[in-house]
Write an enzyme that holds these catalytic residues in place. Structure first.
Site, short mmCIF file in Angstrom:
data_model
loop_
_atom_site.label_atom_id
_atom_site.label_comp_id
_atom_site.label_asym_id
_atom_site.label_seq_id
_atom_site.Cartn_x
_atom_site.Cartn_y
_atom_site.Cartn_z
N ASP A 30 -10.16 -18.32 8.43
CA ASP A 30 -11.52 -17.89 8.76
C ASP A 30 -12.03 -16.91 7.70
O ASP A 30 -11.31 -16.03 7.24
CB ASP A 30 -11.52 -17.24 10.15
CG ASP A 30 -12.92 -17.17 10.75
OD1 ASP A 30 -13.17 -17.89 11.73
OD2 ASP A 30 -13.75 -16.40 10.22
N ILE A 31 -13.30 -17.06 7.33
CA ILE A 31 -13.90 -16.21 6.30
C ILE A 31 -14.09 -14.77 6.80
O ILE A 31 -14.18 -13.84 5.98
CB ILE A 31 -15.26 -16.82 5.85
CG1 ILE A 31 -15.65 -16.37 4.46
CG2 ILE A 31 -16.36 -16.55 6.86
CD1 ILE A 31 -16.81 -17.15 3.86
N ASN A 85 -14.83 -21.70 21.42
CA ASN A 85 -16.07 -21.29 22.06
C ASN A 85 -16.99 -22.50 22.19
O ASN A 85 -17.13 -23.28 21.25
CB ASN A 85 -16.74 -20.20 21.22
CG ASN A 85 -15.87 -18.97 21.07
OD1 ASN A 85 -15.25 -18.52 22.04
ND2 ASN A 85 -15.80 -18.42 19.87
N GLY A 91 -20.33 -17.75 22.40
CA GLY A 91 -20.10 -17.26 21.05
C GLY A 91 -19.91 -18.33 19.99
O GLY A 91 -19.50 -18.03 18.87
N HIS A 98 -13.95 -26.62 16.80
CA HIS A 98 -12.91 -25.88 16.08
C HIS A 98 -12.11 -25.04 17.06
O HIS A 98 -12.63 -24.54 18.05
CB HIS A 98 -13.51 -24.99 14.99
CG HIS A 98 -14.64 -24.10 15.42
ND1 HIS A 98 -15.91 -24.57 15.62
CD2 HIS A 98 -14.68 -22.78 15.71
CE1 HIS A 98 -16.70 -23.58 16.00
NE2 HIS A 98 -15.98 -22.47 16.07
P1 5GP Z 1 -17.46 -19.75 16.34
O1 5GP Z 1 -18.29 -18.49 16.21
O2 5GP Z 1 -18.35 -20.97 16.28
O3 5GP Z 1 -16.51 -19.76 17.49
O4 5GP Z 1 -16.52 -19.77 15.06
C1 5GP Z 1 -16.99 -20.07 13.79
C2 5GP Z 1 -16.10 -19.36 12.80
O5 5GP Z 1 -16.34 -19.90 11.53
C3 5GP Z 1 -16.34 -17.85 12.71
O6 5GP Z 1 -15.14 -17.15 13.06
C4 5GP Z 1 -16.74 -17.64 11.25
O7 5GP Z 1 -16.22 -16.46 10.69
C5 5GP Z 1 -16.19 -18.89 10.56
N1 5GP Z 1 -16.95 -19.29 9.40
C6 5GP Z 1 -18.30 -19.38 9.29
N2 5GP Z 1 -18.64 -19.83 8.06
C7 5GP Z 1 -17.47 -20.00 7.40
C8 5GP Z 1 -17.16 -20.45 6.05
O8 5GP Z 1 -18.04 -20.79 5.25
N3 5GP Z 1 -15.86 -20.51 5.71
C9 5GP Z 1 -14.86 -20.15 6.59
N4 5GP Z 1 -13.61 -20.24 6.14
N5 5GP Z 1 -15.11 -19.74 7.84
C10 5GP Z 1 -16.40 -19.67 8.23
#
Ligand code: 5GP
Ligand code: ZN
Length: 112
Positions: A30-31, A85, A91, A98
């Protein structure tokens, strides 16, 4: 070209720090990590969220969980949390299925 961020990562149009890849899924860090170890596992097929899982695509979800167990073992994680999520209120910020894998710190329950 897909407008989906994670489809772009799968296509290599956006770089990622890969943990594991095969023909059906990709795992990458995760970034914006929320724990010392935080990676995501995604199907290569675009599924919007767990809400889009049905009998036609559920096999990849089972596969993803075998990958999570294997990679956790490879990385030496003996305790970890797997989170998905679904929808804005929970969230979800990226509309491509994912599973977060988080480890390396004490965690609270219930999640916020
Ligand atoms: P969500 O918020 O949908 O449950 O999780 C999405 C996740 O994707 C977040 O934890 C966010 O930090 C990660 N994320 C968003 N954009 C990128 C990206 O460009 N690269 C990576 N490696 N992670 C990302
Ligand atoms: Zn996608």
């Amino acid at each position: 070209m897909s407008e989906c961020l994670f489809c772009k990562i799968i296509a290599g149009e956006i770089p990622s720090n890969k943990v594991y890849e095969d023909d059906r899924c990709l795992a990458f860090y995760d970034i914006d990590p929320q724990a010392p170890t935080h990676f995501l596992v995604i199907p290569k097929e675009h599924i919007p969220s767990v809400a889009g899982v049905d009998a036609s695509n559920a096999a990849v979800v089972a596969h993803i969980f075998t990958v999570i167990a294997q990679q956790a073992q490879r990385l030496g994680l003996d305790s970890y949390r797997v989170v998905s999520n679904i929808g804005e209120q929970a969230g979800q910020s990226v509309p491509h299925l994912h599973f977060h894998v988080l480890a390396g710190r004490d965690m609270t329950w219930p999640p916020g």
